[in-house]
Design a protein around this motif. Structure first.
Motif, PDB file in Angstrom:
ATOM      1  N   GLY A  43     120.557   9.249  42.471  1.00  0.00           N
ATOM      2  CA  GLY A  43     121.748   8.478  43.708  1.00  0.00           C
ATOM      3  C   GLY A  43     122.755   8.420  42.745  1.00  0.00           C
ATOM      4  N   LEU A  44     122.943   8.499  41.699  1.00  0.00           N
ATOM      5  CA  LEU A  44     123.949   8.265  40.742  1.00  0.00           C
ATOM      6  C   LEU A  44     124.863   8.676  40.531  1.00  0.00           C
ATOM      7  CD1 LEU A  44     122.039   6.313  37.386  1.00  0.00           C
ATOM      8  CD2 LEU A  44     123.265   5.657  40.218  1.00  0.00           C
ATOM      9  N   CYS A  45     126.692   8.325  40.271  1.00  0.00           N
ATOM     10  CA  CYS A  45     127.136   9.639  40.689  1.00  0.00           C
ATOM     11  C   CYS A  45     127.371  10.294  38.847  1.00  0.00           C
ATOM     12  CB  CYS A  45     128.963   8.448  40.458  1.00  0.00           C
ATOM     13  SG  CYS A  45     129.937   9.329  40.090  1.00  0.00           S
ATOM     14  N   TYR A  46     127.393  11.555  39.236  1.00  0.00           N
ATOM     15  CA  TYR A  46     128.251  12.476  37.385  1.00  0.00           C
ATOM     16  C   TYR A  46     128.934  11.920  36.378  1.00  0.00           C
ATOM     17  CZ  TYR A  46     128.735  16.468  34.885  1.00  0.00           C
ATOM     18  OH  TYR A  46     129.319  17.400  34.260  1.00  0.00           O
ATOM     19  N   TRP A  47     129.815  11.021  37.337  1.00  0.00           N
ATOM     20  CA  TRP A  47     130.998  11.117  36.138  1.00  0.00           C
ATOM     21  C   TRP A  47     130.846   9.756  35.942  1.00  0.00           C
ATOM     22  CZ3 TRP A  47     134.072  13.505  33.016  1.00  0.00           C
ATOM     23  CH2 TRP A  47     135.352  12.568  32.777  1.00  0.00           C
ATOM     24  N   CYS A  48     130.599   8.468  36.719  1.00  0.00           N
ATOM     25  CA  CYS A  48     130.813   6.545  36.070  1.00  0.00           C
ATOM     26  C   CYS A  48     128.860   6.482  36.451  1.00  0.00           C
ATOM     27  CB  CYS A  48     131.786   6.249  37.238  1.00  0.00           C
ATOM     28  SG  CYS A  48     131.037   5.756  39.345  1.00  0.00           S
ATOM     29  N   LYS A  49     128.577   7.274  36.791  1.00  0.00           N
ATOM     30  CA  LYS A  49     126.679   6.614  36.598  1.00  0.00           C
ATOM     31  C   LYS A  49     126.829   5.666  37.231  1.00  0.00           C
ATOM     32  CE  LYS A  49     126.071   9.937  33.779  1.00  0.00           C
ATOM     33  NZ  LYS A  49     126.946  10.900  34.306  1.00  0.00           N
ATOM     34  N   GLN A  50     127.563   5.640  38.965  1.00  0.00           N
ATOM     35  CA  GLN A  50     127.587   4.066  39.645  1.00  0.00           C
ATOM     36  C   GLN A  50     126.480   5.084  40.606  1.00  0.00           C
ATOM     37  OE1 GLN A  50     127.843   1.014  38.434  1.00  0.00           O
ATOM     38  NE2 GLN A  50     127.943   1.922  37.109  1.00  0.00           N
ATOM     39  N   PRO A  51     125.977   3.814  41.713  1.00  0.00           N
ATOM     40  CA  PRO A  51     125.510   4.306  42.618  1.00  0.00           C
ATOM     41  C   PRO A  51     126.307   4.706  43.186  1.00  0.00           C
ATOM     42  CG  PRO A  51     124.276   2.290  42.131  1.00  0.00           C
ATOM     43  CD  PRO A  51     125.509   1.921  41.417  1.00  0.00           C
ATOM     44  N   LEU A  52     126.404   5.958  44.207  1.00  0.00           N
ATOM     45  CA  LEU A  52     126.865   6.743  44.968  1.00  0.00           C
ATOM     46  C   LEU A  52     127.259   6.267  45.993  1.00  0.00           C
ATOM     47  CD1 LEU A  52     125.813  10.270  44.080  1.00  0.00           C
ATOM     48  CD2 LEU A  52     128.229   9.772  44.243  1.00  0.00           C
ATOM     49  N   ASP A  53     126.458   5.232  46.642  1.00  0.00           N
ATOM     50  CA  ASP A  53     126.520   5.051  48.101  1.00  0.00           C
ATOM     51  C   ASP A  53     126.843   3.711  47.737  1.00  0.00           C
ATOM     52  OD1 ASP A  53     124.245   3.366  47.032  1.00  0.00           O
ATOM     53  OD2 ASP A  53     122.715   3.379  48.293  1.00  0.00           O
ATOM     54  N   GLY A  54     127.671   3.141  46.196  1.00  0.00           N
ATOM     55  CA  GLY A  54     127.887   2.392  46.571  1.00  0.00           C
ATOM     56  C   GLY A  54     129.590   2.581  46.161  1.00  0.00           C
ATOM     57  N   GLU A  55     130.138   1.439  45.405  1.00  0.00           N
ATOM     58  CA  GLU A  55     131.465   1.722  44.668  1.00  0.00           C
ATOM     59  C   GLU A  55     131.689   2.439  43.236  1.00  0.00           C
ATOM     60  OE1 GLU A  55     134.861   0.665  45.755  1.00  0.00           O
ATOM     61  OE2 GLU A  55     133.793   0.520  47.916  1.00  0.00           O
ATOM     62  N   PRO A  56     132.914   3.263  43.220  1.00  0.00           N
ATOM     63  CA  PRO A  56     133.104   3.625  41.038  1.00  0.00           C
ATOM     64  C   PRO A  56     133.174   3.014  40.649  1.00  0.00           C
ATOM     65  CG  PRO A  56     134.626   4.425  42.917  1.00  0.00           C
ATOM     66  CD  PRO A  56     133.610   3.737  43.909  1.00  0.00           C
ATOM     67  N   ALA A  57     133.033   3.078  39.186  1.00  0.00           N
ATOM     68  CA  ALA A  57     132.368   1.959  38.390  1.00  0.00           C
ATOM     69  C   ALA A  57     134.739   0.952  38.634  1.00  0.00           C
ATOM     70  CB  ALA A  57     132.760   2.549  36.700  1.00  0.00           C
ATOM     71  N   GLU A  58     134.477   0.299  37.510  1.00  0.00           N
ATOM     72  CA  GLU A  58     135.860  -0.395  37.681  1.00  0.00           C
ATOM     73  C   GLU A  58     136.828   0.239  36.907  1.00  0.00           C
ATOM     74  OE1 GLU A  58     136.543  -2.768  39.429  1.00  0.00           O
ATOM     75  OE2 GLU A  58     134.468  -3.432  39.736  1.00  0.00           O
ATOM     76  N   HIS A  59     136.587   1.022  35.671  1.00  0.00           N
ATOM     77  CA  HIS A  59     137.592   1.223  35.342  1.00  0.00           C
ATOM     78  C   HIS A  59     138.739   3.111  36.307  1.00  0.00           C
ATOM     79  CE1 HIS A  59     134.712   4.033  34.191  1.00  0.00           C
ATOM     80  NE2 HIS A  59     135.384   5.277  34.022  1.00  0.00           N
ATOM     81  N   VAL A  60     137.451   3.528  37.238  1.00  0.00           N
ATOM     82  CA  VAL A  60     138.135   4.299  38.307  1.00  0.00           C
ATOM     83  C   VAL A  60     138.524   4.110  39.038  1.00  0.00           C
ATOM     84  CG1 VAL A  60     137.275   5.843  39.603  1.00  0.00           C
ATOM     85  CG2 VAL A  60     136.215   5.968  37.387  1.00  0.00           C
ATOM     86  N   LYS A  61     138.275   2.842  39.688  1.00  0.00           N
ATOM     87  CA  LYS A  61     138.845   1.919  40.897  1.00  0.00           C
ATOM     88  C   LYS A  61     140.235   1.194  40.343  1.00  0.00           C
ATOM     89  CE  LYS A  61     135.902  -0.276  42.494  1.00  0.00           C
ATOM     90  NZ  LYS A  61     134.373  -2.063  42.685  1.00  0.00           N
ATOM     91  N   ASN A  62     140.337   0.926  39.074  1.00  0.00           N
ATOM     92  CA  ASN A  62     141.761   0.284  38.810  1.00  0.00           C
ATOM     93  C   ASN A  62     142.166   1.162  38.133  1.00  0.00           C
ATOM     94  OD1 ASN A  62     140.365  -2.178  38.854  1.00  0.00           O
ATOM     95  ND2 ASN A  62     139.432  -2.213  37.071  1.00  0.00           N
ATOM     96  N   THR A  63     142.470   2.273  38.099  1.00  0.00           N
ATOM     97  CA  THR A  63     143.649   3.530  38.079  1.00  0.00           C
ATOM     98  C   THR A  63     143.736   3.821  39.225  1.00  0.00           C
ATOM     99  OG1 THR A  63     142.020   4.991  35.871  1.00  0.00           O
ATOM    100  CG2 THR A  63     143.578   6.357  37.007  1.00  0.00           C
TER     101      THR A  63
END
Length: 95
Positions: free
Chosen positions: A30-50
């Motif tokens: 259930g984790l994102c291949y790229w950011c390793k955060q749960p896919l049913d939630g928000e991406p990692a902060e550095h991704v969201k802040n780009t």
């Protein structure tokens, strides 16, 4: 049905791509291949802040929250990613 991963993205029809994406989600726990955060939630902060230049992407790019990532050079699938991570990967890393 489980597939032998990775698969050639261009050879899979939309239904098969969905099944492959779901298999990756299971295999990635259930984790994102790229950011390793749960896919049913928000991406990692550095991704969201780009800041993403959305003009680089087709209309409806964010319609589906989870995408099947594939390597554009090899055409092989890599994993399931947040839609935003997919945009980040393309814009920041050319993937």
């Amino acid at each position: 049905m489980d597939y032998k991963l990775p698969v050639r993205y261009s050879r899979a029809d939309p239904k098969t791509r969905r099944q492959i994406r779901e298999q990756y989600i299971r295999e990635q726990n259930g984790l994102c291949y790229w950011c390793k955060q749960p896919l049913d939630g928000e991406p990692a902060e550095h991704v969201k802040n780009t800041k993403i230049n959305w003009r680089l992407f087709p209309p409806g790019f964010l319609r589906h929250p989870v995408h099947l990532q594939h390597d554009h050079d090899t055409d092989l699938t890599e994993g399931a990613v947040h839609a935003l991570c997919n945009a980040y990967m393309w814009q920041v890393h050319g993937r």
